[in-house]
Design an enzyme around this catalytic site. Structure first.
Site, mmCIF file in Angstrom:
data_model
loop_
_atom_site.group_PDB
_atom_site.id
_atom_site.type_symbol
_atom_site.label_atom_id
_atom_site.label_comp_id
_atom_site.label_asym_id
_atom_site.label_seq_id
_atom_site.Cartn_x
_atom_site.Cartn_y
_atom_site.Cartn_z
ATOM 1 N N LEU A 17 -2.886 60.484 39.835
ATOM 2 C CA LEU A 17 -3.798 59.547 39.189
ATOM 3 C C LEU A 17 -4.159 58.384 40.101
ATOM 4 O O LEU A 17 -5.252 57.832 40.016
ATOM 5 C CB LEU A 17 -3.177 59.003 37.897
ATOM 6 N N GLY A 20 -0.289 53.151 44.632
ATOM 7 C CA GLY A 20 -0.133 51.711 44.738
ATOM 8 C C GLY A 20 0.448 51.369 46.095
ATOM 9 O O GLY A 20 0.462 52.199 47.012
ATOM 10 N N GLY A 21 0.947 50.142 46.220
ATOM 11 C CA GLY A 21 1.502 49.730 47.496
ATOM 12 C C GLY A 21 2.812 50.412 47.832
ATOM 13 O O GLY A 21 3.188 50.512 49.000
ATOM 14 N N THR A 24 3.391 56.271 43.747
ATOM 15 C CA THR A 24 2.293 57.149 43.354
ATOM 16 C C THR A 24 2.417 57.427 41.866
ATOM 17 O O THR A 24 3.525 57.620 41.354
ATOM 18 C CB THR A 24 2.338 58.469 44.145
ATOM 19 N N VAL A 25 1.293 57.427 41.170
ATOM 20 C CA VAL A 25 1.278 57.696 39.738
ATOM 21 C C VAL A 25 0.640 59.065 39.505
ATOM 22 O O VAL A 25 -0.447 59.349 40.016
ATOM 23 C CB VAL A 25 0.516 56.614 38.960
ATOM 24 N N LYS A 40 5.285 57.409 37.272
ATOM 25 C CA LYS A 40 5.234 56.554 38.466
ATOM 26 C C LYS A 40 6.478 56.824 39.309
ATOM 27 O O LYS A 40 7.603 56.641 38.837
ATOM 28 C CB LYS A 40 5.180 55.075 38.058
ATOM 29 N N ASP A 123 1.064 38.919 37.532
ATOM 30 C CA ASP A 123 0.206 39.700 38.430
ATOM 31 C C ASP A 123 -1.004 40.258 37.672
ATOM 32 O O ASP A 123 -1.352 41.430 37.795
ATOM 33 C CB ASP A 123 0.999 40.834 39.078
#
Length: 254
Positions: A17, A20-21, A24-25, A40, A123
């Site tokens: 999907l 991110g930093g 992975t999702v 995630k 955030d």
């Protein structure tokens, strides 16, 4: 990276999907509940103690919150967590301004709910606001750098964990965040969704820090003909340098 059809910790992976930093999702199916979830998983090179702690914090904070516009988390392991699948994209993908404003109102309600439970998200940004597939419901995600207000005694930040384009002055200077900190980030997000960019767009991190600390917000109505002048004053109050000068709640701002 996990491959489609691969089994991982009681889940069958469907597809990626997003990245991110540090994680992975995946879209996946929970084999116990037969439920579609967002899975995630920390990337192999980011399974250090600080990333594992951040993932655990994301799970623990979200688990305490039950709200229609905050993502629901289900399970977690040392390097992964599963959560509600929100499959409609990000708030930026909404094409109509009215839909974006409706989503922002939902997120403001979620943030006020969070603040009333002594938690600050820390955030808030467009990337952390997802839209359900019917495009009528927004969901706030990623409590990985959230802060519990009851932890403020002796608070001392050692680094800025929030995303700089949305970081309130008090976060930058190492002061304890409050609900007003999230309001500032929500205001930056709102400005971006209405004008096309956040309030400050300096090319360097130091430039962004200086702008958040010292520069007044732009007067967008001078550049965008359809924006009324009142937009400038509303945004400026939510972007006040001092937290106490902002609106009392996120909902009042929106």
């Amino acid at each position: 990276m996990l491959s489609p059809g691969e089994e991982f910790e009681g889940h069958v992976v469907d597809r990626v999907l997003g990245h991110g930093g540090y994680a992975t999702v995946y879209r996946a199916r929970d084999m116990d509940s037969d439920r579609e979830v967002a899975l995630k998983v920390l990337d192999g090179e980011h399974r250090h103690l600080e990333h594992i702690a951040r993932l655990r914090r994301e799970f623990e904070f979200a688990r305490r919150l039950t709200h229609p516009h905050i993502v629901t988390v289900y399970k977690r392991g040392p390097a992964w967590l599963s959560m509600e699948l929100v499959a409609g994209g990000r708030i930026n993908d909404l094409d109509a301004l009215a839909k974006r404003l409706a989503a922002l109102e939902q997120i403001a309600d979620a943030l006020d709910y969070t603040h009333n439970r002594a938690i600050v998200h820390c955030d808030v940004k467009p990337a952390n606001i997802l839209i359900h597939q019917d495009l009528s419901r927004a969901a706030l995600i990623d409590f990985g750098v959230a802060h519990r207000i009851t932890d403020d005694v002796g608070y001392r930040a050692t680094q800025i964990e929030a995303s700089l384009p949305y970081a309130a002055p008090e976060l930058i200077t190492g002061h304890a965040p409050t609900g007003a900190t999230d309001e500032y980030a929500l205001a930056c997000t709102t400005v971006e969704l209405i004008t096309g960019s956040p309030p400050f767009t300096m090319p360097s991190g130091l430039g962004l820090i200086d702008a958040h600390l010292h520069r007044p917000p732009p007067r967008w109505s001078r550049e965008i003909s359809w924006l009324p002048r009142i937009f400038d004053s509303i945004a400026a109050k939510a972007l006040a340098k001092a937290p106490e000068d902002r609106y009392p709640t996120c909902r009042e701002f929106v």
